[in-house]
Structures are given as C-alpha cells and as structure tokens.
Design a protein around this motif. Structure first.
Motif, short mmCIF file in Angstrom:
data_model
loop_
_atom_site.label_atom_id
_atom_site.label_comp_id
_atom_site.label_asym_id
_atom_site.label_seq_id
_atom_site.Cartn_x
_atom_site.Cartn_y
_atom_site.Cartn_z
N ALA A 101 -4.15 -4.54 9.43
CA ALA A 101 -3.37 -5.67 9.94
C ALA A 101 -2.89 -5.42 11.37
N LEU A 102 -2.54 -4.19 11.68
CA LEU A 102 -1.99 -3.88 13.00
C LEU A 102 -3.04 -3.39 14.00
N SER A 103 -4.21 -3.09 13.51
CA SER A 103 -5.24 -2.51 14.36
C SER A 103 -5.89 -3.55 15.27
N PRO A 104 -6.17 -3.15 16.50
CA PRO A 104 -6.90 -4.06 17.38
C PRO A 104 -8.39 -4.10 17.05
N VAL A 105 -8.84 -3.20 16.18
CA VAL A 105 -10.26 -3.14 15.79
C VAL A 105 -10.42 -3.90 14.48
N ASP A 106 -11.30 -4.89 14.46
CA ASP A 106 -11.57 -5.69 13.27
C ASP A 106 -12.98 -5.43 12.76
N LEU A 107 -13.20 -5.75 11.49
CA LEU A 107 -14.56 -5.67 10.96
C LEU A 107 -15.46 -6.67 11.67
N ILE A 108 -14.92 -7.85 11.89
CA ILE A 108 -15.63 -8.89 12.63
C ILE A 108 -14.79 -9.19 13.87
N PRO A 109 -15.30 -8.91 15.07
CA PRO A 109 -14.50 -9.12 16.29
C PRO A 109 -14.02 -10.56 16.42
N ASP A 110 -12.81 -10.71 16.97
CA ASP A 110 -12.18 -12.03 17.09
C ASP A 110 -12.93 -12.98 18.03
N PHE A 111 -13.73 -12.45 18.95
CA PHE A 111 -14.41 -13.33 19.89
C PHE A 111 -15.58 -14.08 19.25
N ILE A 112 -15.98 -13.72 18.04
CA ILE A 112 -17.03 -14.45 17.33
C ILE A 112 -16.39 -15.73 16.77
N ASP A 130 -9.26 -11.91 9.43
CA ASP A 130 -7.81 -11.71 9.43
C ASP A 130 -7.11 -12.66 8.46
N LEU A 131 -7.61 -13.88 8.38
CA LEU A 131 -6.98 -14.87 7.51
C LEU A 131 -7.29 -14.65 6.03
N ILE A 132 -8.35 -13.89 5.74
CA ILE A 132 -8.73 -13.65 4.35
C ILE A 132 -8.45 -12.22 3.92
N LEU A 133 -8.93 -11.24 4.69
CA LEU A 133 -8.81 -9.84 4.27
C LEU A 133 -7.37 -9.33 4.20
N VAL A 134 -6.58 -9.64 5.21
CA VAL A 134 -5.20 -9.14 5.22
C VAL A 134 -4.40 -9.74 4.05
N PRO A 135 -4.40 -11.06 3.85
CA PRO A 135 -3.64 -11.59 2.70
C PRO A 135 -4.16 -11.08 1.35
N LEU A 136 -5.48 -10.94 1.21
CA LEU A 136 -6.02 -10.41 -0.05
C LEU A 136 -5.58 -8.96 -0.27
N GLY A 137 -5.59 -8.18 0.80
CA GLY A 137 -5.12 -6.79 0.71
C GLY A 137 -3.65 -6.74 0.33
N ALA A 197 3.71 4.61 14.26
CA ALA A 197 2.77 3.74 13.55
C ALA A 197 1.47 3.60 14.33
N GLY A 198 1.58 3.47 15.64
CA GLY A 198 0.38 3.39 16.48
C GLY A 198 -0.46 4.65 16.40
N ALA A 199 0.21 5.81 16.37
CA ALA A 199 -0.51 7.08 16.27
C ALA A 199 -1.22 7.20 14.92
N VAL A 200 -0.55 6.75 13.86
CA VAL A 200 -1.16 6.79 12.52
C VAL A 200 -2.39 5.89 12.48
N ILE A 201 -2.28 4.69 13.02
CA ILE A 201 -3.41 3.75 13.02
C ILE A 201 -4.57 4.31 13.82
N LEU A 202 -4.28 4.83 15.00
CA LEU A 202 -5.33 5.42 15.83
C LEU A 202 -6.00 6.59 15.13
N THR A 203 -5.21 7.45 14.50
CA THR A 203 -5.76 8.60 13.77
C THR A 203 -6.65 8.15 12.62
N LEU A 204 -6.22 7.13 11.88
CA LEU A 204 -7.04 6.61 10.78
C LEU A 204 -8.39 6.11 11.27
N TRP A 205 -8.39 5.35 12.36
CA TRP A 205 -9.65 4.82 12.88
C TRP A 205 -10.54 5.92 13.43
N VAL A 206 -9.97 6.93 14.06
CA VAL A 206 -10.78 8.05 14.56
C VAL A 206 -11.40 8.80 13.38
#
Length: 126
Positions: free
Chosen positions: A45-56, A64-71, A104-113
């Motif tokens: 939810a907080l990550s700037p990296v999405d499974l499907i980029p927002d520019f599509i 974001d409208l489906i995965l985050v609420p379902l999670g 929180a930002g460090a945790v998110i970045l670490t998870l993605w790395v």
C-alpha cells in the motif's frame, strides 16, 4: 459535492486501516502469519512500486483499488477483533502525530530489495 466528500472519507478510512495494520504487525496479540501478511499489505500500500505501473491506463490504478482492499479484508479476518479495534484506536490517535516515518520507509525498501534479490536468485540457473 456529496460524492467528493464520500471519497475523501473513504480515503481517510483506508489510511487509518493501513496504519492500524502497521501497528497490528507489531502487536503481540496478533498471530505470526497475520503479522507477516499485514506487513506485506502495508508495504504494498505504501510502496511506490506496483505490480502494474500506474501509468498503464485503467489497469495501473485497478491493482491499487482491488489488491490493497482485498489484502486488508484478508488480514482483518486473521486478527482478533479486540486487537484490531485497539490498533485502529491507536492509529487514529497517532494520525496527527506522524507525518513521515523513516523507519517504515526503510522497512518497505528493505522488503522490496529482498524480494528483488530472491527473484534474481530464482531466475538464475543453478
């Protein structure tokens, strides 16, 4: 005008819910598997990296409208109701105090790395 205010209220509720899950991920009354899933939902939810980029067009915002609420729905079912209510209250109390959380930002970045490293390792032939 009413619909705009409803959307704003929904966004505030979603922010509170994500903050409550962040608190729940560290709460001792939450089972480990719910903590793990809560951390994943918060990170996504907080990550700037999405499974499907927002520019599509359309699809970029649908994840974001489906995965985050379902999670959120899934994690809420795994957390005891009394603990979730406590986490929500704490999230509401801390909403005005917390503007930016570097931890929180460090945790998110670490998870993605870590996820990227695991993915690269999985792709490499042995």
């Amino acid at each position: 005008m009413k619909s705009l205010e409803r959307w704003r209220q929904k966004v505030r509720q979603l922010k509170t819910e994500v903050a409550a899950l962040f608190i729940a991920a560290r709460h001792p009354g939450v089972p480990w598997y719910a903590k793990l899933l809560a951390a994943g939902v918060v990170a996504y939810a907080l990550s700037p990296v999405d499974l499907i980029p927002d520019f599509i067009p359309v699809l970029g915002l649908l994840d974001d409208l489906i995965l985050v609420p379902l999670g959120i729905l899934l994690v809420r079912r795994l957390i005891p109701p009394a603990v979730l209510a406590e986490c929500r209250d704490r999230a509401r109390q801390e909403a005005n105090l917390r503007k930016t959380s570097w931890a929180a930002g460090a945790v998110i970045l670490t998870l993605w790395v870590l996820l990227a490293l695991l993915f690269v390792r999985w792709l490499r032939p042995h």
